[in-house]
Write an enzyme that holds these catalytic residues in place. Structure first.
Site, PDB file in Angstrom:
ATOM      1  N   SER A  38     -31.986   7.364  21.339  1.00 50.38           N
ATOM      2  CA  SER A  38     -31.158   5.768  21.716  1.00 50.38           C
ATOM      3  C   SER A  38     -30.038   5.314  22.707  1.00 50.38           C
ATOM      4  O   SER A  38     -28.964   6.415  23.172  1.00 50.38           O
ATOM      5  CB  SER A  38     -30.153   5.675  20.509  1.00 50.38           C
ATOM      6  OG  SER A  38     -28.695   6.948  20.575  1.00 50.38           O
TER       7      SER A  38
ATOM      8  N   GLY B  92     -33.874   7.915  61.622  1.00 52.38           N
ATOM      9  CA  GLY B  92     -34.222   9.221  60.909  1.00 52.38           C
ATOM     10  C   GLY B  92     -33.544   9.709  60.722  1.00 52.38           C
ATOM     11  O   GLY B  92     -33.445  10.960  59.575  1.00 52.38           O
TER      12      GLY B  92
ATOM     13  N   GLU C 136     -24.219   2.543  31.555  1.00 52.68           N
ATOM     14  CA  GLU C 136     -23.668   1.650  31.058  1.00 52.68           C
ATOM     15  C   GLU C 136     -24.317   0.595  30.691  1.00 52.68           C
ATOM     16  O   GLU C 136     -23.469  -0.902  31.073  1.00 52.68           O
ATOM     17  CB  GLU C 136     -22.215   1.570  31.763  1.00 52.68           C
ATOM     18  CG  GLU C 136     -21.365   2.427  31.932  1.00 52.68           C
ATOM     19  CD  GLU C 136     -19.891   2.476  31.679  1.00 52.68           C
ATOM     20  OE1 GLU C 136     -19.249   1.108  31.739  1.00 52.68           O
ATOM     21  OE2 GLU C 136     -19.045   3.443  32.027  1.00 52.68           O
TER      22      GLU C 136
HETATM   23  C1  LIG Z   1     -26.077   9.785  35.151  1.00 46.95           C
HETATM   24  C2  LIG Z   1     -26.144   8.963  34.179  1.00 46.95           C
HETATM   25  C3  LIG Z   1     -25.127   9.691  33.120  1.00 46.95           C
HETATM   26  C4  LIG Z   1     -25.029   9.238  31.500  1.00 46.95           C
HETATM   27  N1  LIG Z   1     -23.075   9.348  30.965  1.00 46.95           N
HETATM   28  C5  LIG Z   1     -23.103   8.806  30.158  1.00 46.95           C
HETATM   29  C6  LIG Z   1     -22.465   8.540  29.200  1.00 46.95           C
HETATM   30  O1  LIG Z   1     -20.770   9.449  29.808  1.00 46.95           O
HETATM   31  N2  LIG Z   1     -22.212   8.571  28.146  1.00 46.95           N
HETATM   32  C7  LIG Z   1     -22.937   7.745  27.264  1.00 46.95           C
HETATM   33  O2  LIG Z   1     -23.109   7.348  25.630  1.00 46.95           O
HETATM   34  N3  LIG Z   1     -24.024   8.127  27.983  1.00 46.95           N
HETATM   35  C8  LIG Z   1     -24.443   7.767  29.334  1.00 46.95           C
HETATM   36  N4  LIG Z   1     -25.770   7.634  30.229  1.00 46.95           N
HETATM   37  C9  LIG Z   1     -26.430   6.965  29.407  1.00 46.95           C
HETATM   38  C10 LIG Z   1     -26.667   5.786  29.542  1.00 46.95           C
HETATM   39  O3  LIG Z   1     -25.804   4.637  29.649  1.00 46.95           O
HETATM   40  C11 LIG Z   1     -28.062   5.776  29.229  1.00 46.95           C
HETATM   41  O4  LIG Z   1     -30.024   6.017  29.969  1.00 46.95           O
HETATM   42  C12 LIG Z   1     -28.407   4.068  29.348  1.00 46.95           C
HETATM   43  O5  LIG Z   1     -27.719   2.812  28.254  1.00 46.95           O
HETATM   44  C13 LIG Z   1     -30.197   4.014  29.146  1.00 46.95           C
HETATM   45  O6  LIG Z   1     -30.609   4.537  28.471  1.00 46.95           O
HETATM   46  P1  LIG Z   1     -32.228   5.375  28.036  1.00 46.95           P
HETATM   47  O7  LIG Z   1     -31.709   5.937  28.921  1.00 46.95           O
HETATM   48  O8  LIG Z   1     -31.912   5.136  27.158  1.00 46.95           O
HETATM   49  O9  LIG Z   1     -32.761   4.245  28.351  1.00 46.95           O
HETATM   50  P2  LIG Z   1     -34.017   3.343  27.841  1.00 46.95           P
HETATM   51  O10 LIG Z   1     -33.029   2.575  26.715  1.00 46.95           O
HETATM   52  O11 LIG Z   1     -35.421   4.054  27.475  1.00 46.95           O
HETATM   53  O12 LIG Z   1     -34.464   2.440  28.783  1.00 46.95           O
HETATM   54  C14 LIG Z   1     -35.025   2.317  29.840  1.00 46.95           C
HETATM   55  C15 LIG Z   1     -35.998   0.700  30.722  1.00 46.95           C
HETATM   56  O13 LIG Z   1     -35.989  -0.121  29.347  1.00 46.95           O
HETATM   57  C16 LIG Z   1     -35.832  -1.459  29.588  1.00 46.95           C
HETATM   58  N5  LIG Z   1     -34.842  -1.297  27.868  1.00 46.95           N
HETATM   59  C17 LIG Z   1     -34.739  -1.025  27.584  1.00 46.95           C
HETATM   60  N6  LIG Z   1     -34.665  -1.780  26.030  1.00 46.95           N
HETATM   61  C18 LIG Z   1     -35.003  -2.604  26.556  1.00 46.95           C
HETATM   62  C19 LIG Z   1     -35.065  -4.677  26.232  1.00 46.95           C
HETATM   63  N7  LIG Z   1     -34.584  -4.626  24.601  1.00 46.95           N
HETATM   64  N8  LIG Z   1     -35.433  -5.932  26.853  1.00 46.95           N
HETATM   65  C20 LIG Z   1     -35.858  -5.112  28.269  1.00 46.95           C
HETATM   66  N9  LIG Z   1     -35.783  -4.027  28.995  1.00 46.95           N
HETATM   67  C21 LIG Z   1     -35.545  -2.574  27.777  1.00 46.95           C
HETATM   68  C22 LIG Z   1     -34.045  -0.226  30.554  1.00 46.95           C
HETATM   69  O14 LIG Z   1     -33.722  -1.707  31.258  1.00 46.95           O
HETATM   70  C23 LIG Z   1     -34.981   0.443  31.301  1.00 46.95           C
HETATM   71  O15 LIG Z   1     -35.098  -0.214  32.767  1.00 46.95           O
HETATM   72  C24 LIG Z   1     -25.992   8.004  31.228  1.00 46.95           C
HETATM   73  C25 LIG Z   1     -27.220   8.395  31.688  1.00 46.95           C
HETATM   74  C26 LIG Z   1     -26.968   9.229  33.084  1.00 46.95           C
HETATM   75  C27 LIG Z   1     -28.407   8.719  34.085  1.00 46.95           C
END
Ligand SMILES: Cc1cc2nc3c(=O)[nH]c(=O)nc-3n(C[C@H](O)[C@H](O)[C@H](O)COP(=O)(O)OP(=O)(O)OC[C@H]3O[C@@H](n4cnc5c(N)ncnc54)[C@H](O)[C@@H]3O)c2cc1C
Length: 390
Positions: A141, A351, A374
């Site tokens: 999630s 470069g 976020e």
């Molecule tokens: C370096 C880093 C730090 C982070 N820090 C925190 C933190 O401190 N606390 C925390 O809770 N989380 C944190 N996160 C998590 C971050 O918030 C999530 O990675 C982010 O919300 C995306 O979720 P996901 O990786 O599951 O991607 P997914 O939800 O699987 O999304 C993958 C792609 O699908 C697209 N997508 C998904 N749903 C839809 C939709 N309905 N319509 C159109 N496109 C869609 C998205 O735009 C994205 O391009 C962090 C992530 C990273 C990489």
């Protein structure tokens, strides 16, 4: 007698800061330039932020910006937090996100949702020495954050948490975690509850640290909860209202990410301007070529637009006016601008832009995260679309 109509003051730009704001931003940037810049490359290579440096952030007063002075904080505004994140990010976006999560997510959630005794217990610690983390995402999630599976089961004197969180910023350094779990998986988002979890809570461990493309010094880890016992008083807000804690803090938090991206883009532009004035080809500085001037001018223009949107969203939030659309827009635009400006900076270094001896390669890598965390860019577009089609 009626009060005389005040004389109109001089016109002020939208990015004009009050004296206090200008001094604050300047002090934070000076600090970053002096104390952080010398360590940026090492921190990126070793993927750590030295604790000593974090202590200096506490001393500077940027780890408890909105915490009232009576509780040990700076008693300043959300806008100040945004200025601090921007100024730090100009030098190092990893330090900026540490400060951003502390202020715009963790402290913000406690100020808004914490009962008085909860605030008295935690805010002085957060202002003085404790780093905070905010744990919502899980492996299954991310964008669909409220599909979370971490479970909170009621016990005689509190709750037992079971599950795993992924991608948690500040996890290595944090002493306090805001953790979202569901008390009733059948209830959907109405089961979600926010808990304050101490690092030494029994059954809680910080797991694997991610090896990342950018913001490498910022820690990003898995969290494991195995029958982790927390007392009843650790609920932040109300049981079943965690989704509101999450939505409301993240709406504000993304203004901070907008500031991180604007600061990062400014840092890259600073380097590009300096370098193009020094680098000579065809008998003159490359900044003397009109093509290069136009590229820099476009970057500066886009950055100005992004900064205006970040400041506007933050000012609206402080004024208690609606800001959700503006926050989503500022994060969307700033993260795209950061990617474009850092890419241009790499191009203009030629470069030298592609190697680690020069600073722009790192900023290019650091920029990518702005379009992911976020709320990924598609989710910001979704928020904006909802607001304008309403
Ligand atoms: C370096 C880093 C730090 C982070 N820090 C925190 C933190 O401190 N606390 C925390 O809770 N989380 C944190 N996160 C998590 C971050 O918030 C999530 O990675 C982010 O919300 C995306 O979720 P996901 O990786 O599951 O991607 P997914 O939800 O699987 O999304 C993958 C792609 O699908 C697209 N997508 C998904 N749903 C839809 C939709 N309905 N319509 C159109 N496109 C869609 C998205 O735009 C994205 O391009 C962090 C992530 C990273 C990489």
């Amino acid at each position: 007698m009626l009060d005389p109509v005040p004389e109109p003051g001089p016109a002020r730009g939208l990015t004009t800061l009050s004296d206090d704001e200008a001094l604050f931003r300047h002090a934070v940037f000076e600090f970053a330039d002096r104390e952080i810049r010398p360590h940026v490359r090492d921190m990126d290579e070793q993927a750590v932020i030295p604790r000593q440096l974090i202590d200096t952030l506490f001393d500077l007063g940027v780890m408890g910006i909105e915490i009232p002075e009576a509780l040990g904080g700076a008693g300043a505004s959300f806008f100040h937090a945004v200025l601090a994140v921007e100024a730090l990010s100009r030098v190092d976006p990893s330090i900026a996100v540490l400060v951003d999560v502390q202020n715009t997510l963790v402290i913000n959630a406690l100020l808004r949702w914490g009962a008085e005794d909860v605030q008295r217990r935690y805010l002085p610690r957060l202002a003085a020495s404790t780093v905070g983390a905010y744990a919502l995402s899980e492996a299954g999630s991310g964008s669909d954050a409220f599909a979370l599976a971490t479970r909170a089961s009621e016990t005689a004197d509190g709750f037992a948490l079971n599950g795993r969180k992924l991608w948690i910023t500040n996890a290595v350094e944090a002493g306090l975690f805001i953790v979202f779990a569901t008390v009733d998986p059948e209830a959907g988002h109405r089961g979600i509850t926010a808990f304050l979890v101490e690092r030494d809570a029994p059954g809680f461990t910080v797991g694997r640290k991610e090896d990342k493309l950018g913001i490498r010094a910022s820690s990003t880890c898995e969290l494991l909860f195995e029958d982790c016992r927390v007392p009843r008083e650790s609920v932040l807000g109300e049981i079943g209202k965690g989704y509101r804690v999450a939505i409301e803090t993240l709406n504000e938090g993304r203004i901070g990410i907008g500031a991180q991206m604007a600061g990062l883009a400014q840092g890259a532009l600073d380097h590009a301007i300096q370098y193009t004035k020094e680098r000579r080809q065809f008998g003159k500085a490359i900044a003397d070529f009109q093509a290069v001037q136009f590229q820099l001018a476009r970057a500066a223009t886009e950055l100005e637009a992004a900064r205006l949107m970040v400041y506007n969203a933050a000012r609206l939030r402080d004024a208690g006016e609606p800001f959700v659309k503006e926050a989503a827009m500022c994060k969307l635009l700033s993260s795209e601008v950061a990617e474009r400006v850092t890419s241009l900076a790499v191009n203009l270094y030629g470069g030298y832009g592609f190697v680690k001896d020069y600073p722009v390669e790192k900023l290019y890598r650091d920029a990518k995260i702005g379009q992911i965390y976020e709320g990924a860019s598609n989710l910001q577009l979704q928020t904006i679309a909802k607001q304008i089609l309403n």
